[in-house]
Design a protein around this motif. Sequence first.
Motif, mmCIF file in Angstrom:
data_model
loop_
_atom_site.group_PDB
_atom_site.id
_atom_site.type_symbol
_atom_site.label_atom_id
_atom_site.label_comp_id
_atom_site.label_asym_id
_atom_site.label_seq_id
_atom_site.Cartn_x
_atom_site.Cartn_y
_atom_site.Cartn_z
ATOM 1 N N ASP A 1 45.260 35.834 28.337
ATOM 2 C CA ASP A 1 43.847 36.213 28.448
ATOM 3 C C ASP A 1 43.432 37.073 27.247
ATOM 4 O O ASP A 1 44.037 38.097 26.968
ATOM 5 C CB ASP A 1 43.721 36.943 29.805
ATOM 6 C CG ASP A 1 42.491 37.837 29.939
ATOM 7 O OD1 ASP A 1 41.631 37.870 29.054
ATOM 8 O OD2 ASP A 1 42.424 38.511 30.982
ATOM 9 N N GLY B 1 39.273 38.271 32.818
ATOM 10 C CA GLY B 1 40.234 38.968 33.687
ATOM 11 C C GLY B 1 39.994 38.652 35.152
ATOM 12 O O GLY B 1 40.934 38.374 35.903
ATOM 13 N N ARG C 1 37.490 52.833 29.827
ATOM 14 C CA ARG C 1 37.854 52.133 28.582
ATOM 15 C C ARG C 1 37.078 52.727 27.412
ATOM 16 O O ARG C 1 35.871 52.920 27.496
ATOM 17 C CB ARG C 1 37.578 50.624 28.727
ATOM 18 C CG ARG C 1 38.773 49.893 29.328
ATOM 19 C CD ARG C 1 38.545 48.423 29.513
ATOM 20 N NE ARG C 1 38.215 47.702 28.297
ATOM 21 C CZ ARG C 1 38.320 46.385 28.158
ATOM 22 N NH1 ARG C 1 38.778 45.668 29.174
ATOM 23 N NH2 ARG C 1 37.995 45.784 27.042
HETATM 24 MG MG MG Z 1 39.683 41.478 30.287
#
Ligand code: MG
Length: 196
Positions: A94, A20, A139
Motif C-alpha cells: 500500500d 489503507g 500524523r
Molecule cells: Mg494509508
Amino acid sequence: FSPEEVTVVFVLGGPGAGKGTQCENLTKDYGFVHLSAGDLLRAEQKREGSKYGELINNYIKDGLIVPMEVTIALLEQAMKEAMKEGKGSRFLIDGFPRKMDQAIKFEEVVVPSKLVLFFECPEEVMLKRLLKRGENSGRVDDNIESIRKRFVVFTETSMPVIDAYEKQDKVKKISCDQPVDQVYQHVKSIFDDLFS
Ligand code: MG
Ligand code: UP5
C-alpha cells in the motif's frame, strides 16, 4: 522471492484516497497481508536506534519520497517476517511504488507485481478527508501545508508510475468518491475474479 511463491498487488492512489481503509477489508476477506509503506516508514522513524529516524520525519513532513533503499529494505524485511510467521505469501503493498525508479528496482530485486489497484479520487475529497483525520491522527503530514505538498508529489511523480503500469495492462481503477462500503464492493468484484 519467486513469483510462484509470492503474490504482490500494488495499491496506489492519492493521499487520503482510502488505500489503507480498503486494504484492511481485503486482509479480512482474502487473507492478504497488508503492508503500508508509509506505516513501515513511520514505525522505523519511531524505532529507537534507527539511523533513519530524522531523515524519515523530514521527508514525510514535506511530502517527499524517502530514498528507495530505505523503503524497499523495510518492505522486504516485512515480507520475510510475515512468511516466517505463517501469515501468508500474498501481499498488498500500500502506497508504494511512488516513483518510477522504485517500481523498477522493487520488481527487479524483490518480485514482479501481479496487479495494480488504483484508487482514484478528486483532490477536494481527499483534502476534506485528510483535514478531518488530522484532527486526531497525530500524523506530521495531516496539515494543510504538508497535504498541498503531498498532492503535488503525487501528481508529478507518482501518477507516471500508474500510467506506466496502465500501458502494461496491469491497472484496475476504482473510483473512491463514494462511501467505504460501495468502494469495497467494487474492489471485491475485482478480487473475486482474480483471487478466490
Ligand atoms: Mg494509508
Ligand atoms: N476514508 C477512507 N475512505 C473513505 C470513503 N470511501 N469515504 C469517506 N471517508 C473515507 O483514508 C483517509 C481518511 O479518509 C481516513 O480518515 C478514512 O477513514 C477516510 P485512508 O484509508 O487512510 O487513505 P490512504 O489512501 O491510506 O491515505 P494516506 O494518508 O495513508 O495516504 P498517503 O499515500 O499520503 O500516505 P502514506 O502513509 O502512504 O505515505 C505518507 C508519506 O510517507 C508520503 O507522503 C512519503 O513522504 C512517505 N512515503 C515514502 O517516502 N515512500 C513510500 O513508498 C511510501 C510513503
